[in-house]
Design a protein around this motif. Structure first.
Motif, mmCIF file in Angstrom:
data_model
loop_
_atom_site.group_PDB
_atom_site.id
_atom_site.type_symbol
_atom_site.label_atom_id
_atom_site.label_comp_id
_atom_site.label_asym_id
_atom_site.label_seq_id
_atom_site.Cartn_x
_atom_site.Cartn_y
_atom_site.Cartn_z
ATOM 1 N N HIS A 58 -18.909 18.279 36.861
ATOM 2 C CA HIS A 58 -19.582 17.023 37.229
ATOM 3 C C HIS A 58 -19.408 16.750 38.720
ATOM 4 N N HIS A 60 -21.748 15.810 42.546
ATOM 5 C CA HIS A 60 -23.004 15.350 43.175
ATOM 6 C C HIS A 60 -22.970 15.744 44.644
ATOM 7 N N LYS A 155 -29.261 15.627 31.544
ATOM 8 C CA LYS A 155 -28.504 14.392 31.789
ATOM 9 C C LYS A 155 -29.427 13.201 31.636
ATOM 10 N N HIS A 244 -17.887 11.041 32.298
ATOM 11 C CA HIS A 244 -16.959 10.062 32.910
ATOM 12 C C HIS A 244 -16.556 8.893 32.010
ATOM 13 N N ASP A 321 -16.650 13.998 38.940
ATOM 14 C CA ASP A 321 -17.754 13.128 39.358
ATOM 15 C C ASP A 321 -17.727 12.967 40.884
HETATM 16 ZN ZN ZN Z 1 -21.823 11.484 38.228
#
Ligand code: ZN
Ligand code: URP
Ligand code: ZN
Ligand code: ZN
Length: 468
Positions: A58, A60, A155, A244, A321
Motif C-alpha cells: 500500500h 502512493h 481498489k 488501513h 499507506d
Molecule cells: Zn492509501
C-alpha cells in the motif's frame, strides 16, 4: 554471478533454520547447511537473519492528491523502501473521471518507467464505471483486460466524495464482476458522506486546526463502512481486503465476518500501531499536520487490540499507506483549514524497523510472524508465487537483518523525500544490513547501491486473495 550467504539464520513464515543461501542470477537455488563456497562470492551472515525482502502492498508514489502531488516519486520512494528492507511495493493507479482503466495504467506505468529501483505491482482504483458517458459499464469489461495485464486487485473508495468515492451500487457491480474474475477488491472503508457533513459542521464552528481532521472521522464511520463493504462482498460472492484498518470498532466487524467464514481480510499500517491521537495530535499546533492522514490517528487504547490481531491472524498484513507530503510547502496548504492539508504520511522506509522493534523486541510477534506479515502473506494474498520466501526457486529478494543494530530515525538522514519524519528521534533496535533484489545487492549497510529503472512491473495472479 553467484552469491553464497553463509552462517545466517533463515527465517521464513513457517520456521527458522541455520542455513546457507545460494543465489544464482536472479533466483535462490539452494538453502542448506554447509554449502560449498567454491566458486561463489561469499557473504558472511554470522549473527544476521536471512529473510525474504519486505513487500509493502500500500503506497502512493507520485500521486496527485489534495491539490498537490505526493513527494516521493518512483525513484525516491522505492529507494527509501529498499533502504528499509522492502524489495517489492504495490502502488495504486487511480482512474480519473472520464478516463479508462487503460489510461490510468499507461499513466502509472509511465511514472515508474526508468525510475523504480525495486519490483512493483499495481492495484487499480476504479472511480468511474462509464467514463465515456454510456450506460454499458465499460469499466466492468475493462476489468477483464486489466486481469489479463496482471492487475488483479481493484481498489474502491468509500470516502472522499466527488474525488475518489463511488456509491454502493457501483461498488456492488464491481464486486460481482471481481468475483467472476477471482480478482480481489481492496476497500478504503469510511462513510464519506457522513464524514463530509460532520466536517462541514466543524468548519462552520471555526474548527480549522489539524486535529479536527481526526475528530471529524470517527471509528464508527470506519466501522460502518467496513461492515457495509463486507456485507456487499458477501452478497456478491467476492473476496474483500480492507486497507488501513485503524481501530477496534472496525476490527470487531472484521472478526465477526471471519468467524462466519466470509472471505474478508485486512491490513493495518505501522502508524496505527505506534502513534496516537493523544501523543501526536493534542490540538496544540499546526505541526500536527504532519500526522494528518486517513483514516486518522486513533486513541492509544486501539494499539493493544491491533497488535493482538496481528499475532492471532485476524489482521493479515502490515503496510504503510506511504503518501508523503513535505511540511513546509505541502502540509502548509491547510494552515487555515484542515480540509486543505494533503492527507498522508511518509512511512515506506521505517515499516520493518518499527514492526521489529515494537512487535518482535516487545514479545508481541515472533520473527516468523514478522516475516509473514511483511512479506509472505502479501505475496500469497496478492498473487506473487515467486516472492515472499527464502527457498530454492524463489526470486532472490533477500534481506539480511541485523537484530542488534541500533538506529535512530530522523528526517536528516532518511531516504524519503520529506522534510520531516513521523518518528523523529526514535531509536529502534533491528535494521537492514544488506538487501538483494533478484540477486542484485541494492543496499549495503544503509547505503543505497541499486539503480533507477532496475525494478520490474509484476504481473499478479488472480487468486481471490488466496481465498478462492
Ligand atoms: Zn492509501
Ligand atoms: O491519508 C491517506 N491515507 N492518503 C492516501 C490515500 C488513502 O486514503 O489511502
Ligand atoms: Zn470507450
Ligand atoms: Zn485510503
Amino acid at each position: 554471478m553467484s552469491v553464497l550467504i553463509q552462517h545466517g539464520t533463515v527465517v521464513n513464515a513457517g520456521g527458522s533454520v541455520k542455513a546457507d543461501v545460494l543465489i544464482e542470477g536472479e533466483r535462490i537455488v539452494a538453502v542448506a547447511a554447509g554449502l560449498d563456497p567454491a566458486g561463489h562470492t561469499v557473504v558472511d551472515a554470522t549473527g544476521l537473519l536471512v529473510m525474504p525482502g519486505g513487500i509493502d502492498v500500500h503506497t502512493h508514489l507520485d500521486m496527485p492528491f489534495g491539490g498537490t502531488t505526493s513527494a516521493d516519486d518512483y525513484f525516491t520512494g522505492t529507494r527509501a523502501a529498499a533502504v528499509g528492507g522492502t524489495t517489492t511495493v504495490f502502488d495504486f493507479a487511480l482512474q480519473s473521471h472520464g478516463h479508462t482503466l487503460g489510461d490510468a495504467l499507461t499513466v502509472w506505468r509511465g511514472k515508474a518507467a526508468g525510475k523504480a529501483c525495486i519490483d512493483y505491482g499495481l492495484h487499480m482504483a476504479i472511480t468511474d464505471l462509464n467514463p465515456h458517458g454510456g450506460s454499458e459499464h465499460e469499466t466492468l469489461r475493462e476489468m477483464d483486460a486489466m486481469v489479463a495485464e496482471g492487475i488483479t486487485t481493484f481498489k474502491l473508495f468509500m470516502a472522499y466524495p466527488n474525488v475518489l468515492m463511488i456509491d454502493d451500487g457501483l461498488m456492488f457491480r464491481v464486486m460481482q464482476h471481481a468475483a467472476e474474475l477471482k480478482a480481489l477488491c481492496l476497500i478504503h472503508a469510511e462513510n464519506g458522506a457522513a464524514i463530509d457533513v460532520i466536517v462541514a459542521q466543524a468548519l462552520a464552528e471555526g474548527k480549522t486546526a489539524p486535529h479536527f481532521h481526526a475528530l471529524t472521522r470517527s471509528t464508527q464511520a470506519e466501522a460502518e463502512a467496513t461492515h457495509r463493504a463486507i456485507a456487499l462482498a458477501e452478497m456478491a460472492g467476492a473476496s474483500v481486503y480492507i486497507v488501513h484498518l485503524s481501530n477496534t470498532d472496525s476490527l470487531r466487524e472484521l472478526k465477526a465476518a471471519q468467524a462466519r467464514g466470509l472471505k474478508a481480510l485486512a491490513e493495518t499500517c505501522t502508524q496505527y500501531l505506534v502513534l496516537s491521537l493523544e501523543e501526536q495530535m493534542p490540538g496544540k499546533s499546526f505541526d500536527e499536520a504532519k500526522y494528518v492522514f486517513t483514516p486518522p490517528l486513533r486513541s492509544k487504547t486501539n494499539h493493544a487490540p491491533l497488535w493482538e490481531a496481528l499475532a492471532d491472524g485476524s489482521l493479515s498484513v502490515v503496510s504503510t499507506d506511504h503518501c508523503p507530503f513535505r511540511f513546509e510547502d505541502q502540509k502548509a496548504l491547510g494552515k487555515d483549514d484542515f480540509t486543505k492539508i494533503p492527507n498522508g504520511g511518509p512511512g515506506i522506509e521505517n515499516r520493518l524497523q518499527l514492526l521489529w522493534h515494537y512487535g518482535v523486541n516487545a514479545g508481541l510477534l515472533t520473527p516468523e510472524r514478522f516475516v509473514e506479515l511483511t512479506s509472505s502473506a502479501p505475496a500469497k494474498i496478492f498473487g506473487l508465487p515467486q516472492k515472499g520466501q527464502i527457498a530454492a526457486g524463489f526470486d532472490a529478494d533477500v534481506l539480511l537483518w541485523n537484530p542488534n543494530a541500533e538506529y535512530t530515525i530522523s528526517a536528516a538522514t532518511q531516504a524519503m523525500n520529506t522534510d520531516y519524519s513521523m518518528f523523529e528521534g526514535w531509536t529502534v533496535k533491528g535494521n537492514a544490513s544488506k538487501v538483494y533484489s533478484r540477486g542484485k545487492l541494492i543496499v549495503d549497510e544503509g547505503r543505497f547501491v541499486g539503480e533507477a529503472g532496475y525494478g520490474r512491473f509484476l504481473r499478479t495472479e488472480a487468486n481471490a486473495g488466496g481465498m478462492a
